[in-house]
Design a protein around this motif. Structure first.
Motif, PDB file in Angstrom:
ATOM      1  N   GLN A  22     -59.684 -27.027  92.113  1.00 50.86           N
ATOM      2  CA  GLN A  22     -61.151 -27.560  92.411  1.00 50.86           C
ATOM      3  C   GLN A  22     -61.497 -28.688  91.351  1.00 50.86           C
ATOM      4  O   GLN A  22     -62.185 -29.602  91.672  1.00 50.86           O
ATOM      5  N   CYS A  23     -61.277 -28.234  90.071  1.00 53.35           N
ATOM      6  CA  CYS A  23     -61.580 -29.318  89.015  1.00 53.35           C
ATOM      7  C   CYS A  23     -61.032 -30.518  89.319  1.00 53.35           C
ATOM      8  O   CYS A  23     -61.534 -31.639  88.893  1.00 53.35           O
ATOM      9  N   THR A  24     -59.732 -30.665  89.768  1.00 57.18           N
ATOM     10  CA  THR A  24     -59.068 -32.060  89.921  1.00 57.18           C
ATOM     11  C   THR A  24     -59.495 -32.612  90.758  1.00 57.18           C
ATOM     12  O   THR A  24     -59.356 -33.782  90.986  1.00 57.18           O
ATOM     13  N   LYS A  25     -60.391 -32.164  91.733  1.00 53.34           N
ATOM     14  CA  LYS A  25     -61.089 -33.069  92.848  1.00 53.34           C
ATOM     15  C   LYS A  25     -62.134 -34.142  92.248  1.00 53.34           C
ATOM     16  O   LYS A  25     -62.158 -35.110  92.879  1.00 53.34           O
ATOM     17  N   THR A  26     -62.344 -33.816  91.027  1.00 52.49           N
ATOM     18  CA  THR A  26     -63.300 -34.754  90.219  1.00 52.49           C
ATOM     19  C   THR A  26     -62.546 -35.795  89.323  1.00 52.49           C
ATOM     20  O   THR A  26     -63.135 -36.997  89.159  1.00 52.49           O
ATOM     21  N   ARG A  29     -58.749 -40.679  91.532  1.00 49.99           N
ATOM     22  CA  ARG A  29     -57.905 -40.565  92.626  1.00 49.99           C
ATOM     23  C   ARG A  29     -56.581 -40.286  92.440  1.00 49.99           C
ATOM     24  O   ARG A  29     -55.613 -39.818  92.998  1.00 49.99           O
ATOM     25  N   TYR A  86     -61.412 -36.507  81.932  1.00 50.09           N
ATOM     26  CA  TYR A  86     -61.518 -36.223  83.219  1.00 50.09           C
ATOM     27  C   TYR A  86     -62.401 -34.824  83.361  1.00 50.09           C
ATOM     28  O   TYR A  86     -62.884 -34.720  84.604  1.00 50.09           O
ATOM     29  N   ASP A  88     -65.427 -32.425  81.871  1.00 46.34           N
ATOM     30  CA  ASP A  88     -66.405 -32.323  80.827  1.00 46.34           C
ATOM     31  C   ASP A  88     -66.267 -31.038  79.948  1.00 46.34           C
ATOM     32  O   ASP A  88     -65.378 -30.176  80.303  1.00 46.34           O
ATOM     33  N   ASN A  91     -66.429 -27.376  81.678  1.00 46.15           N
ATOM     34  CA  ASN A  91     -65.152 -26.971  82.466  1.00 46.15           C
ATOM     35  C   ASN A  91     -63.942 -26.817  81.725  1.00 46.15           C
ATOM     36  O   ASN A  91     -63.044 -25.902  81.598  1.00 46.15           O
TER      37      ASN A  91
END
Length: 116
Positions: A22-26, A29, A86, A88, A91
């Protein structure tokens, strides 16, 4: 045969993998680290599950060691993700705390398996 679904460590590592992915979605790209992080996170519960199918405790412990290696790899990748900004701080701290907890529990589980 052991049922991996009964192990809390498997359930918690599944949740960790979900949270990490889920965190890697931010992340940017085309960041090269995304695939690496996801593979490490997914490898933790996968190796617990695969190891549980083995007939001997020695083999099971070996797969738990592989799972532990993936957890250490994931911890390093989360550190790098924070370093690259990447992630914060909130997280980052949550993920590191969860990973360290999983590492400790896998270590304890390995000792339990080997003492049988």
């Amino acid at each position: 045969m052991r049922n991996f679904r009964n192990y809390d460590i498997w359930k918690d590592s599944m949740l960790l993998a979900k949270n990490v992915c889920q965190c890697t979605k931010t992340f940017p790209r085309y960041s090269a680290i995304i695939n690496q992080i996801q593979r490490s996170a997914i490898s933790i519960p996968s190796n617990i599950a695969e190891g549980s199918s083995r007939s001997s405790s020695t083999e099971f412990a070996r797969y738990l060691e592989i799972s532990m290696g993936s957890a250490f790899e994931l911890e390093t990748q989360i550190e790098l993700s924070y370093y690259f900004q990447y992630l914060d701080e909130e997280n980052y701290k949550k993920l590191i705390s969860d990973i360290v907890s999983i590492e400790k529990r896998i270590s304890t589980f390995i000792m339990q398996i080997r003492s049988k």
